[in-house]
Design a protein around this motif. Sequence first.
Motif, PDB file in Angstrom:
ATOM      1  N   TYR A  25       0.861  -1.178   0.000  1.00  0.00           N
ATOM      2  CA  TYR A  25       0.000   0.000   0.000  1.00  0.00           C
ATOM      3  C   TYR A  25       0.895   1.224   0.000  1.00  0.00           C
ATOM      4  O   TYR A  25       1.937   1.242   0.670  1.00  0.00           O
ATOM      5  CB  TYR A  25      -0.921   0.017   1.219  1.00  0.00           C
ATOM      6  N   LEU A  26       0.485   2.246  -0.748  1.00  0.00           N
ATOM      7  CA  LEU A  26       1.281   3.461  -0.888  1.00  0.00           C
ATOM      8  C   LEU A  26       0.411   4.678  -0.638  1.00  0.00           C
ATOM      9  O   LEU A  26      -0.747   4.715  -1.037  1.00  0.00           O
ATOM     10  CB  LEU A  26       1.859   3.557  -2.304  1.00  0.00           C
ATOM     11  N   LEU A  49       7.006   4.358  -4.432  1.00  0.00           N
ATOM     12  CA  LEU A  49       7.306   3.078  -5.073  1.00  0.00           C
ATOM     13  C   LEU A  49       8.807   2.873  -5.282  1.00  0.00           C
ATOM     14  O   LEU A  49       9.340   1.801  -4.959  1.00  0.00           O
ATOM     15  CB  LEU A  49       6.552   2.979  -6.400  1.00  0.00           C
ATOM     16  N   ASP A  50       9.499   3.868  -5.795  1.00  0.00           N
ATOM     17  CA  ASP A  50      10.939   3.718  -6.025  1.00  0.00           C
ATOM     18  C   ASP A  50      11.702   3.489  -4.730  1.00  0.00           C
ATOM     19  O   ASP A  50      12.563   2.605  -4.671  1.00  0.00           O
ATOM     20  CB  ASP A  50      11.501   4.944  -6.760  1.00  0.00           C
ATOM     21  N   ASP A  51      11.396   4.261  -3.697  1.00  0.00           N
ATOM     22  CA  ASP A  51      12.084   4.077  -2.412  1.00  0.00           C
ATOM     23  C   ASP A  51      11.863   2.677  -1.850  1.00  0.00           C
ATOM     24  O   ASP A  51      12.767   2.091  -1.257  1.00  0.00           O
ATOM     25  CB  ASP A  51      11.603   5.108  -1.387  1.00  0.00           C
ATOM     26  N   LEU A  68      15.400  -3.829  -3.485  1.00  0.00           N
ATOM     27  CA  LEU A  68      15.222  -5.135  -4.135  1.00  0.00           C
ATOM     28  C   LEU A  68      15.941  -5.199  -5.478  1.00  0.00           C
ATOM     29  O   LEU A  68      16.394  -6.267  -5.895  1.00  0.00           O
ATOM     30  CB  LEU A  68      13.734  -5.419  -4.362  1.00  0.00           C
ATOM     31  N   HIS A  69      16.031  -4.082  -6.175  1.00  0.00           N
ATOM     32  CA  HIS A  69      16.545  -4.084  -7.538  1.00  0.00           C
ATOM     33  C   HIS A  69      18.013  -4.501  -7.632  1.00  0.00           C
ATOM     34  O   HIS A  69      18.460  -4.903  -8.701  1.00  0.00           O
ATOM     35  CB  HIS A  69      16.320  -2.723  -8.189  1.00  0.00           C
ATOM     36  N   THR A 114       5.507  -4.532 -11.384  1.00  0.00           N
ATOM     37  CA  THR A 114       4.503  -3.930 -10.512  1.00  0.00           C
ATOM     38  C   THR A 114       3.231  -3.605 -11.273  1.00  0.00           C
ATOM     39  O   THR A 114       3.279  -3.074 -12.377  1.00  0.00           O
ATOM     40  CB  THR A 114       5.055  -2.634  -9.886  1.00  0.00           C
ATOM     41  N   SER A 115       2.105  -3.922 -10.677  1.00  0.00           N
ATOM     42  CA  SER A 115       0.792  -3.567 -11.217  1.00  0.00           C
ATOM     43  C   SER A 115       0.017  -2.822 -10.143  1.00  0.00           C
ATOM     44  O   SER A 115      -0.049  -3.265  -8.993  1.00  0.00           O
ATOM     45  CB  SER A 115       0.007  -4.817 -11.606  1.00  0.00           C
ATOM     46  N   ILE A 116      -0.578  -1.694 -10.512  1.00  0.00           N
ATOM     47  CA  ILE A 116      -1.425  -0.954  -9.583  1.00  0.00           C
ATOM     48  C   ILE A 116      -2.816  -1.581  -9.601  1.00  0.00           C
ATOM     49  O   ILE A 116      -3.361  -1.871 -10.669  1.00  0.00           O
ATOM     50  CB  ILE A 116      -1.517   0.545  -9.986  1.00  0.00           C
ATOM     51  N   VAL A 117      -3.371  -1.813  -8.434  1.00  0.00           N
ATOM     52  CA  VAL A 117      -4.705  -2.410  -8.309  1.00  0.00           C
ATOM     53  C   VAL A 117      -5.749  -1.324  -8.563  1.00  0.00           C
ATOM     54  O   VAL A 117      -5.746  -0.299  -7.886  1.00  0.00           O
ATOM     55  CB  VAL A 117      -4.898  -3.040  -6.909  1.00  0.00           C
ATOM     56  N   LYS A 118      -6.619  -1.557  -9.544  1.00  0.00           N
ATOM     57  CA  LYS A 118      -7.704  -0.610  -9.832  1.00  0.00           C
ATOM     58  C   LYS A 118      -8.921  -0.888  -8.961  1.00  0.00           C
ATOM     59  O   LYS A 118      -9.587   0.026  -8.494  1.00  0.00           O
ATOM     60  CB  LYS A 118      -8.108  -0.699 -11.307  1.00  0.00           C
TER      61      LYS A 118
END
Length: 151
Positions: free
Chosen positions: A113-114, A120-122, A127-128, A135-139
């Motif tokens: 959750y954001l 998202l980047d932070d 992990l990268h 990543t997919s944003i939930v609609k």
Amino acid sequence: MPKEIKQLDETACKILEILERDARISISELASRIGLSAPSTTERVRKLEQDGIITGFTVEINPKALGYILEAIVRVKPSPGNLHVVEQLILNEPRFTSCDKVTGEDCFVTRIYLKDVSELDDLLDPLHEKAMTNTSIVKASPIKNRMVPLR
């Protein structure tokens, strides 16, 4: 050895269906709805707990009420030799609200959750170094935490 699979009778199914909708219901109200006495209902609920069918009573929190306006699903594919390192990174980051180890190309499917997309980047940058992410944003979530069929 697997525990014996329990067959649920109609009363047990009714109890579970009612508790799934409202885990805070009083025993007297639950008893009234299923047509048993309060002591019998208490015993039936206790038996469902002892059999491992009921594993707890929880509270559901609305993330949006706390300012978390975005939910995302992040699929994680660790680079060779980094599976356990990536798993630990996920476990140590509280913004990951769920994580499943899965078969297939990805090793982990997580939810976060954001409060803002800029987070998202932070969140994913650590992990990268050890994994690839998708990543997919939930609609919308037409089904959320549906109870398994009881019959």
